[in-house]
Design a protein around this motif. Structure first.
Motif, short mmCIF file in Angstrom:
data_model
loop_
_atom_site.label_atom_id
_atom_site.label_comp_id
_atom_site.label_asym_id
_atom_site.label_seq_id
_atom_site.Cartn_x
_atom_site.Cartn_y
_atom_site.Cartn_z
N PRO A 215 18.51 2.68 6.18
CA PRO A 215 17.78 1.48 5.73
C PRO A 215 16.28 1.59 6.03
O PRO A 215 15.89 2.02 7.12
N ILE A 216 15.46 1.22 5.05
CA ILE A 216 14.01 1.23 5.24
C ILE A 216 13.44 -0.10 4.74
O ILE A 216 14.06 -0.81 3.96
N THR A 217 12.23 -0.40 5.19
CA THR A 217 11.56 -1.63 4.78
C THR A 217 10.97 -1.48 3.39
O THR A 217 10.89 -0.36 2.85
N LEU A 218 10.53 -2.59 2.84
CA LEU A 218 9.90 -2.56 1.52
C LEU A 218 8.63 -1.72 1.55
O LEU A 218 8.36 -0.94 0.64
N ALA A 219 7.84 -1.87 2.62
CA ALA A 219 6.61 -1.09 2.75
C ALA A 219 6.91 0.40 2.83
O ALA A 219 6.23 1.23 2.20
N ALA A 220 7.95 0.75 3.58
CA ALA A 220 8.34 2.16 3.70
C ALA A 220 8.84 2.70 2.37
O ALA A 220 8.58 3.86 2.02
N PHE A 221 9.53 1.85 1.60
CA PHE A 221 10.00 2.27 0.28
C PHE A 221 8.84 2.72 -0.59
O PHE A 221 8.88 3.81 -1.19
N TYR A 222 7.80 1.91 -0.66
CA TYR A 222 6.68 2.24 -1.53
C TYR A 222 5.90 3.45 -1.00
O TYR A 222 5.34 4.22 -1.80
N GLU A 223 5.92 3.64 0.30
CA GLU A 223 5.26 4.83 0.87
C GLU A 223 6.03 6.10 0.49
O GLU A 223 5.43 7.10 0.07
N VAL A 224 7.35 6.05 0.62
CA VAL A 224 8.16 7.22 0.24
C VAL A 224 8.07 7.46 -1.26
O VAL A 224 7.96 8.61 -1.72
N GLU A 225 8.08 6.38 -2.04
CA GLU A 225 7.97 6.51 -3.49
C GLU A 225 6.67 7.22 -3.87
O GLU A 225 6.66 8.08 -4.78
N LYS A 226 5.60 6.89 -3.16
CA LYS A 226 4.31 7.54 -3.43
C LYS A 226 4.38 9.02 -3.07
O LYS A 226 3.88 9.88 -3.81
N GLU A 227 5.00 9.34 -1.94
CA GLU A 227 5.12 10.74 -1.52
C GLU A 227 5.98 11.53 -2.50
O GLU A 227 5.68 12.70 -2.79
N VAL A 228 7.04 10.91 -3.00
CA VAL A 228 7.89 11.58 -3.99
C VAL A 228 7.09 11.89 -5.25
O VAL A 228 7.15 13.00 -5.81
N ALA A 229 6.29 10.92 -5.71
CA ALA A 229 5.47 11.11 -6.90
C ALA A 229 4.43 12.21 -6.69
O ALA A 229 4.11 12.97 -7.62
N ASN A 230 3.90 12.30 -5.46
CA ASN A 230 2.88 13.32 -5.16
C ASN A 230 3.49 14.65 -4.73
O ASN A 230 2.76 15.58 -4.37
N LYS A 231 4.82 14.71 -4.71
CA LYS A 231 5.55 15.93 -4.34
C LYS A 231 5.27 16.36 -2.90
O LYS A 231 5.23 17.55 -2.59
#
Length: 245
Positions: A215-231
């Protein structure tokens, strides 16, 4: 000595379907995965497909002698070997259970007379065995959902749920690897790519591996999403070692 009685069937002119007892069980999928590892060493095998209790073998050319080939497969299956270490990966999948993602989370909690936090704790408190991959590229069929979370599919399937949506349908849970219609109860979302054709291995996991939702927070979700997009994101996993014959 092998544990199961197998049946062999021709599947077109260049494939053979091997079937185990028709039930969903961890010992069966484990047996299939071990046998598959032996089979893929054969240069005449072009592909294999694992399901709950079957293994499809695709050959590079038509099977010239079905009887002889199945006899060789059975001999390979029954061949005993010394004990060896088998490595099973436990993939840690981040999931955000925020209400904006968990479309059915509150309703599910109400029906089960528990809290949203209870559902999240049960969903993340176990590791799930990957039985096979199907339905959509990268969709992992997982076993091990806590009985309390077993929930019938929704009455009217949604035309579209977002990629990464985490759902529960009946006794199963899983992650939609792309935008898709869906009849499962959506309880969260993962920012991880489950299918990426740009990778050498488009699907990071395989049958026999395990998944654990973190489980992760909403803020952590968007941070991981950004890292995934940036590879720049690296999916975490642990190596689980067990002894097999």
């Amino acid at each position: 000595m092998s544990a199961f009685h197998l049946t062999y069937k021709p599947f077109g002119n260049s494939a053979i379907l091997i079937e185990w007892p028709a039930k969903i069980a961890e010992d069966i999928i484990g047996d299939i995965v071990i046998f598959e590892k032996k089979i893929i060493k054969n240069s005449s095998v072009v592909d294999t497909v694992v399901a709950y209790h079957s293994l499809l073998i695709k050959y590079t050319a038509p099977v010239a002698n079905y009887t002889s080939t199945t006899r060789e497969l059975q001999e390979l299956y029954t061949t005993t070997s010394s004990q060896k270490k088998e490595v099973q990966q436990l993939w840690q999948i981040p999931v955000c259970y925020h209400p904006s993602f968990g479309l059915d989370l509150e309703e599910m909690a109400a029906k089960k007379h528990c809290t949203v936090e209870d559902i999240i704790a049960l969903h993340t408190g176990v590791s799930y065995l990957i039985y096979f991959i199907g339905f959509l590229p990268g969709f992992l069929y997982l076993g091990g959902l806590h009985a309390t979370l077993h929930t019938p599919r929704i009455a009217t399937p949604r035309i579209r749920v977002a990629k990464g949506s985490v759902g529960i349908g009946g006794a199963q849970t899983g992650v939609y690897p792309q935008n898709s219609s869906a009849g499962w109860n959506i309880i969260g979302k993962s920012p991880v790519n489950f299918f990426n054709t740009n990778n050498t291995a488009p699907i990071f996991a395989k049958p026999g591996d395990r998944i654990q939702f973190i489980p992760i927070t909403l803020a952590a979700f968007y941070e991981v999403e950004k890292e995934v997009a940036n590879k720049t994101y690296t999916l975490k996993s642990l190596s689980l070692i067990h002894i097999s014959e």
